[in-house]
Design a protein around this motif. Structure first.
Motif, PDB file in Angstrom:
ATOM      1  N   ILE A 137       0.852  -1.184   0.000  1.00 20.53           N
ATOM      2  CA  ILE A 137       0.000   0.000   0.000  1.00 20.53           C
ATOM      3  C   ILE A 137       0.898   1.249   0.000  1.00 20.53           C
ATOM      4  CG2 ILE A 137      -1.876   1.247   1.129  1.00 20.53           C
ATOM      5  CD1 ILE A 137      -2.678  -1.512   0.188  1.00 20.53           C
ATOM      6  N   PRO A 138       0.931   2.065  -1.072  1.00 17.52           N
ATOM      7  CA  PRO A 138       1.641   3.348  -1.043  1.00 17.52           C
ATOM      8  C   PRO A 138       0.698   4.461  -0.572  1.00 17.52           C
ATOM      9  CG  PRO A 138       1.002   2.828  -3.284  1.00 17.52           C
ATOM     10  CD  PRO A 138       0.497   1.691  -2.439  1.00 17.52           C
ATOM     11  N   VAL A 139       1.200   5.368   0.229  1.00 15.17           N
ATOM     12  CA  VAL A 139       0.423   6.504   0.740  1.00 15.17           C
ATOM     13  C   VAL A 139       1.206   7.775   0.453  1.00 15.17           C
ATOM     14  CG1 VAL A 139      -0.634   7.548   2.774  1.00 15.17           C
ATOM     15  CG2 VAL A 139      -0.613   5.061   2.527  1.00 15.17           C
ATOM     16  N   ALA A 140       0.487   8.849   0.130  1.00 13.09           N
ATOM     17  CA  ALA A 140       1.136  10.108  -0.254  1.00 13.09           C
ATOM     18  C   ALA A 140       1.908  10.708   0.909  1.00 13.09           C
ATOM     19  CB  ALA A 140       0.089  11.093  -0.771  1.00 13.09           C
ATOM     20  N   TYR A 141       2.955  11.457   0.550  1.00 18.20           N
ATOM     21  CA  TYR A 141       3.709  12.187   1.566  1.00 18.20           C
ATOM     22  C   TYR A 141       2.800  13.207   2.246  1.00 18.20           C
ATOM     23  CZ  TYR A 141       8.294  10.317   0.343  1.00 18.20           C
ATOM     24  OH  TYR A 141       9.370   9.489   0.144  1.00 18.20           O
ATOM     25  N   GLY A 142       3.101  13.502   3.478  1.00 16.15           N
ATOM     26  CA  GLY A 142       2.305  14.451   4.250  1.00 16.15           C
ATOM     27  C   GLY A 142       1.409  13.780   5.267  1.00 16.15           C
ATOM     28  N   ASN A 143       1.248  12.404   5.204  1.00 16.88           N
ATOM     29  CA  ASN A 143       0.437  11.667   6.170  1.00 16.88           C
ATOM     30  C   ASN A 143       1.339  11.105   7.265  1.00 16.88           C
ATOM     31  OD1 ASN A 143      -2.220  11.763   4.797  1.00 16.88           O
ATOM     32  ND2 ASN A 143      -1.124  10.622   3.202  1.00 16.88           N
ATOM     33  N   ASP A 144       0.780  11.001   8.453  1.00 21.46           N
ATOM     34  CA  ASP A 144       1.522  10.466   9.587  1.00 21.46           C
ATOM     35  C   ASP A 144       1.668   8.944   9.404  1.00 21.46           C
ATOM     36  OD1 ASP A 144       2.692   9.783  11.926  1.00 21.46           O
ATOM     37  OD2 ASP A 144       1.086  10.534  13.233  1.00 21.46           O
ATOM     38  N   PRO A 145       2.910   8.416   9.276  1.00 27.32           N
ATOM     39  CA  PRO A 145       3.085   6.972   9.053  1.00 27.32           C
ATOM     40  C   PRO A 145       2.487   6.104  10.157  1.00 27.32           C
ATOM     41  CG  PRO A 145       5.117   8.159   8.573  1.00 27.32           C
ATOM     42  CD  PRO A 145       4.189   9.163   9.225  1.00 27.32           C
ATOM     43  N   THR A 146       2.546   6.582  11.399  1.00 24.28           N
ATOM     44  CA  THR A 146       1.980   5.798  12.505  1.00 24.28           C
ATOM     45  C   THR A 146       0.480   5.649  12.358  1.00 24.28           C
ATOM     46  OG1 THR A 146       3.753   6.563  13.937  1.00 24.28           O
ATOM     47  CG2 THR A 146       1.818   5.592  14.998  1.00 24.28           C
ATOM     48  N   GLU A 147      -0.189   6.747  12.022  1.00 29.58           N
ATOM     49  CA  GLU A 147      -1.641   6.691  11.843  1.00 29.58           C
ATOM     50  C   GLU A 147      -2.006   5.781  10.670  1.00 29.58           C
ATOM     51  OE1 GLU A 147      -3.138  10.582  11.399  1.00 29.58           O
ATOM     52  OE2 GLU A 147      -2.568  11.242  13.427  1.00 29.58           O
ATOM     53  N   VAL A 148      -1.209   5.884   9.591  1.00 26.71           N
ATOM     54  CA  VAL A 148      -1.498   5.030   8.432  1.00 26.71           C
ATOM     55  C   VAL A 148      -1.327   3.554   8.794  1.00 26.71           C
ATOM     56  CG1 VAL A 148      -0.787   4.451   6.088  1.00 26.71           C
ATOM     57  CG2 VAL A 148      -0.844   6.847   6.807  1.00 26.71           C
ATOM     58  N   ARG A 149      -0.247   3.236   9.512  1.00 29.70           N
ATOM     59  CA  ARG A 149      -0.013   1.838   9.896  1.00 29.70           C
ATOM     60  C   ARG A 149      -1.158   1.297  10.748  1.00 29.70           C
ATOM     61  NH1 ARG A 149       4.206   0.923  14.444  1.00 29.70           N
ATOM     62  NH2 ARG A 149       2.368   1.812  15.484  1.00 29.70           N
TER      63      ARG A 149
ATOM     64  N   MET B 225      -6.710  10.249   3.318  1.00 28.45           N
ATOM     65  CA  MET B 225      -5.360   9.882   2.908  1.00 28.45           C
ATOM     66  C   MET B 225      -5.411   9.404   1.452  1.00 28.45           C
ATOM     67  SD  MET B 225      -4.173   7.763   6.291  1.00 28.45           S
ATOM     68  CE  MET B 225      -4.277   8.485   7.936  1.00 28.45           C
ATOM     69  N   LYS B 226      -4.501   9.938   0.649  1.00 27.98           N
ATOM     70  CA  LYS B 226      -4.507   9.641  -0.763  1.00 27.98           C
ATOM     71  C   LYS B 226      -3.399   8.659  -1.113  1.00 27.98           C
ATOM     72  CE  LYS B 226      -6.463  14.071  -2.239  1.00 27.98           C
ATOM     73  NZ  LYS B 226      -6.276  15.241  -3.122  1.00 27.98           N
ATOM     74  N   VAL B 227      -3.713   7.864  -2.089  1.00 26.58           N
ATOM     75  CA  VAL B 227      -2.707   6.982  -2.673  1.00 26.58           C
ATOM     76  C   VAL B 227      -2.136   7.708  -3.872  1.00 26.58           C
ATOM     77  CG1 VAL B 227      -2.277   4.761  -3.747  1.00 26.58           C
ATOM     78  CG2 VAL B 227      -3.950   4.939  -1.902  1.00 26.58           C
ATOM     79  N   PRO B 228      -0.871   8.143  -3.810  1.00 28.29           N
ATOM     80  CA  PRO B 228      -0.341   9.025  -4.859  1.00 28.29           C
ATOM     81  C   PRO B 228      -0.048   8.277  -6.150  1.00 28.29           C
ATOM     82  CG  PRO B 228       1.407   8.428  -3.371  1.00 28.29           C
ATOM     83  CD  PRO B 228       0.160   7.802  -2.820  1.00 28.29           C
ATOM     84  N   MET B 229      -0.018   9.072  -7.228  1.00 26.75           N
ATOM     85  CA  MET B 229       0.476   8.567  -8.488  1.00 26.75           C
ATOM     86  C   MET B 229       1.988   8.708  -8.503  1.00 26.75           C
ATOM     87  SD  MET B 229      -2.237   7.628 -10.140  1.00 26.75           S
ATOM     88  CE  MET B 229      -1.646   7.494 -11.803  1.00 26.75           C
ATOM     89  N   PRO B 230       2.719   7.765  -8.994  1.00 27.65           N
ATOM     90  CA  PRO B 230       4.184   7.904  -9.080  1.00 27.65           C
ATOM     91  C   PRO B 230       4.558   9.107  -9.964  1.00 27.65           C
ATOM     92  CG  PRO B 230       3.510   5.634  -9.408  1.00 27.65           C
ATOM     93  CD  PRO B 230       2.260   6.454  -9.423  1.00 27.65           C
ATOM     94  N   GLN B 231       5.415  10.032  -9.459  1.00 30.93           N
ATOM     95  CA  GLN B 231       5.813  11.248 -10.178  1.00 30.93           C
ATOM     96  C   GLN B 231       7.329  11.382 -10.205  1.00 30.93           C
ATOM     97  OE1 GLN B 231       3.968  14.545  -8.232  1.00 30.93           O
ATOM     98  NE2 GLN B 231       1.878  13.969  -8.888  1.00 30.93           N
ATOM     99  N   ARG B 232       7.816  12.091 -11.259  1.00 30.27           N
ATOM    100  CA  ARG B 232       9.237  12.429 -11.357  1.00 30.27           C
ATOM    101  C   ARG B 232       9.350  13.912 -11.732  1.00 30.27           C
ATOM    102  NH1 ARG B 232      12.684   8.186 -11.301  1.00 30.27           N
ATOM    103  NH2 ARG B 232      11.769   6.110 -11.624  1.00 30.27           N
ATOM    104  N   ALA B 233      10.367  14.668 -11.154  1.00 35.69           N
ATOM    105  CA  ALA B 233      10.616  16.091 -11.436  1.00 35.69           C
ATOM    106  C   ALA B 233      11.941  16.220 -12.182  1.00 35.69           C
ATOM    107  CB  ALA B 233      10.651  16.905 -10.154  1.00 35.69           C
TER     108      ALA B 233
END
Length: 778
Positions: free
Chosen positions: A667-679, A744-752
């Motif tokens: 499960i990938p989760v977008a940056y900005g979410n608390d990993p503990t809460e997601v777990r 909480m959003k599941v992000p799309m893979p991105q590159r800059a």
């Protein structure tokens, strides 16, 4: 010559006196002799009476069915003669032993008396020896007299036995002649028969009643032990069904549950059905009065058990059949004058044919409305109607013997078919309700139970069919000619070059193989599905034992078939050598697979019901055979895999030690979410799913930072491999819903991609833009 010692004379005299006083208890008593004499006198009177009736019947041209009844009377008398002969032989043997013993005693005491006189012993000893000799002489005279009476009784019984044997052979010859002349008129045509009052009907009815009662008593006396066993069997079956009715209901289909409830509400009818079935074994030598009583008792189980499952038309036909059989046997029991009996039979045939013809027409129309067409019941009913029509015209034209035979065979065989079908229906339902304990956690358990049910039902149906066929052929008087023709055909000698064999050898070989295969199959099903699963055995061991037993029985059956075919097993070694040569050349793969199958059964690395992955295919093992095993794949196809492949290649068995299977979900989760809460959210969501095992506990892990997301992994367990895909999908959907609800959003893979001025080509120097940021979607 031995003598008694002088000091022992008094003691021996006292013991002799005691033995002589108990002599009447050891030999036949006067009362017993009188009873035997009375029985033999009654036997002589009965023999004379039946001899007179047999003479009249043969002289008047008795029909086949009447001669059958006369033959049964003589067979009953023959059994009575054998019983009396055995009793008399027992008494005569005992008397002979006592007479010999008394002669020895007399010689001993005579020598002792002479010795006492020579030695001039006291007078008291002479008196004792004299009294002993007198007592022995009196006892010897009594025993000799009784032995003479026994011999006289034996001679009388032997004389009656000769008469009975002669008359039995005479009746058999007359019956055979009657059977050969069934197509010859034995009476005038019915329209030429006129009123012939030989005697009143009332004396005939009384005589008929007395004869039937006497035959019933004789049958009960001759079959007392068997009838008592049948009575206890009926009571035992009644108790079993009463207990089964109070037993808790097992898991079964709704239709079977309704049938079970309906059946167990009639325990008396079920017990009487067993009684009728057991009594059918005695029909071969039972008089008509016994048959009529058994058919009357059979009304209860047939109507109570079979009638509720039939349509209204077939219910009427069933009741009419039972009533017809009873009326027919009533006509046969009562000794009407022949002109009255023929008229009654003609009217009876017309009524039965008309009634069943009308109901057959209605039943055929009902089937057409249901788009069923012809059924076996309708075809059998039409055939019975044709036979009864032939019986009517045979009676009308003077073929009375043929008419009675056709009517008796048609009605009685139809009734027995209905009774046996009732047994089949009840037996099939009981077989379907057999509780099976299986260690297989997969869907093959239901299939195996169905296979067991089919095999047992088929075996029951085949057995009952051959029972009915035997009785029907005997009723139509074609059993003995058919068996004679079969024996002649089986004894036919076939010669091929220097080798010769009989058709019976081939028939015996095939018959033993077929019956043996059925026995082996039923044995395997019972062991694997009913008996062994109830024992505390390891998973897969019941099937292994049942399969090995199946193979052992088949091997034994094969050798029995060889022996039944008349092939000497010592000469079978030549064939064994040929098989060995074949194994060495062309059957290597077959033997390899066979041995591999045995290894699978003994070591059990793969068992029926296991979930395997082999060569990119995944599925459940549904069968382990002699040469190959069957894998039922997830897509519904069946893969045939050689047993050697399961031994030599790499096989993943997901259910060898346990049926549980672990599932991984990333499960990938977008940056900005608390990993503990997601777990915690992931773990709680997975734990809340009802199909996820609570032990081991579901776990969620934070794996680290990805290029565009926080990476998590969820691990949880499924109860069995078959639900992995469905459970993985349902848990993923639950997690997606929980993440959406929590924002909480599941992000799309991105590159800059960053491009600076120094990296620009000289051709792009005129550009006024200092930095161009291009975001591309991966």
């Amino acid at each position: 010559m031995p003598t008694i010692a002088t000091p022992q004379v008094a003691v021996e005299a006292m013991q002799l006196n005691q033995r002589l006083r108990t002599l009447p208890d050891r030999v036949v008593a006067d009362q017993t002799l009188a009873e035997l004499q009375q029985q033999i006198t009654s036997l002589e009177e009965t023999t004379r009476e039946i001899e007179r009736k047999t003479e009249q019947a043969i002289q008047s041209g008795a029909i086949f069915t009447e001669l059958q009844e006369s033959e049964l009377d003589w067979e009953a008398l023959n059994k009575q003669v054998k019983s009396l002969s055995e009793i008399l032989i027992t008494h005569a043997t005992a008397l002979e032993n006592e007479v010999q013993s008394l002669r020895i005693e007399e010689s001993l005491w005579s020598a002792t008396s002479e010795q006492i006189k020579t030695q001039e012993s006291p007078a008291e000893l002479s008196e004792l020896t004299g009294k002993a000799l007198a007592d022995i002489s009196a006892a010897s005279t009594s025993a000799e007299e009784r032995r003479s009476r026994i011999v006289a009784l034996q001679q009388s019984v032997a004389k009656q036995g000769v008469i009975i044997s002669t008359e039995t052979e005479r009746v058999k010859k007359a019956k055979a002649e009657s059977q050969r002349s069934l197509l010859v008129p034995d009476r005038p045509p019915l329209w030429k028969v006129q009123f012939q009052p030989e005697q009143g009907i009332s004396p005939l009815l009384r005589s008929s009643f007395v004869e039937d009662v006497a035959r019933l008593k004789t049958f009960i006396s001759a079959k007392a032990t068997v009838l008592l066993g049948i009575a206890f069997l009926t009571l035992g079956v009644l108790g079993f069904f009463l207990r089964l009715r109070r037993a808790p209901q097992t898991e079964t289909s709704e239709s079977n549950l309704k049938k079970r409830t309906l059946m167990l509400q009639r325990p008396i009818a079920l017990a009487l059905l067993v009684f009728v079935l057991a009594m059918m074994l005695l029909f071969f030598d039972a008089p008509n009065v016994v048959l009529a009583l058994v058919y009357l008792i059979g009304l209860v189980p047939v109507l109570r058990l079979l009638k509720p499952h039939l349509t209204k038309t077939t219910q009427r036909m069933l009741v009419a059949l039972i009533v017809s059989v009873l009326i027919w046997h009533l006509i046969k029991l009562i000794h009407f004058p022949i002109w009255i009996k023929r008229d009654l039979i003609a009217v009876f045939n017309l009524v039965v044919v008309g009634s069943f013809g009308w109901w057959l027409r209605q039943a055929y129309r009902d089937n057409l409305n249901r788009q069923r067409g012809l059924t076996l019941t309708l075809v059998a009913t039409a055939a019975a109607i044709v036979l009864l029509v032939l019986a009517f015209f045979a009676n009308l034209s003077g073929y009375v013997g043929l008419s009675n035979l056709l009517t008796l065979g048609t009605l009685t065989s139809s009734y027995r078919a209905v009774s046996l079908y009732t047994v089949f229906a009840v037996g099939s339902l009981l077989i379907s309700l057999i509780p099976t304990k299986t260690t297989q956690p997969l869907s093959s358990a239901g299939t195996d139970h169905d296979r067991l049910t089919r095999r047992l039902t088929f075996a029951l149906g085949v057995t009952l069919f051959f029972v009915w066929l035997h009785t029907a052929l005997k009723l139509f008087a074609v059993l003995e000619p058919l068996l004679a023709a079969i024996r002649t055909a089986l004894n036919y000698q076939i010669e091929v070059g220097s080798a010769s064999f009989k058709v019976s050898n081939i028939g015996s070989f095939i018959f033993v193989l077929i019956v043996g295969y059925l026995i082996a199959s039923v044995t395997r099903a019972l062991l694997g599905e009913v008996i062994l699963p109830r024992l505390k055995l390891e998973y897969g061991l019941p099937n292994a034992i049942a399969t090995i037993t199946h193979y052992v029985v088949l091997v034994m059956v094969f050798f029995l078939a060889i022996a039944a075919a008349g092939v000497e097993l010592s000469k079978f070694t030549i064939l064994t050598g040929a098989i060995g040569v074949g194994l060495g050349f062309g059957l290597q793969n077959v033997v390899n697979n066979f041995v591999s199958g045995l290894i699978l059964l003994f070591e059990r690395p793969v068992r029926i019901g296991d979930f395997l992955e082999i060569g990119g295919a995944t599925g459940q093992v549904s069968k382990i055979g002699v040469r190959s095993s069957t894998l039922h794949a997830i897509d519904g196809s069946d893969l045939i895999i050689p047993n050697a492949t399961l031994i030599s290649e790499r096989v993943t068995n997901w259910t060898l030690s346990s049926t549980r299977r672990q599932i991984f979900l990333n499960i990938p989760v977008a940056y900005g979410n608390d990993p503990t809460e997601v777990r915690d959210l992931l773990r709680n969501t997975v734990s809340a799913h009802p199909d996820v095992l609570k032990v081991p506990n579901p776990k969620a892990f934070f794996l680290g930072f990805g290029d565009s997301a926080l990476n998590f992994e969820v691990r949880f367990w499924a109860a069995r491999p078959q639900v992995v895909l469905d459970l993985k999908s349902e848990v993923a959907l639950s997690i997606a819903a929980a993440l959406t609800k929590a924002g909480m959003k599941v992000p799309m893979p991105q590159r800059a991609l960053h491009i600076t001025r120094s990296d620009l080509d000289a051709s792009a120097a005129a550009s006024t833009k200092d930095e161009v940021e291009i975001e591309t979607e991966a």
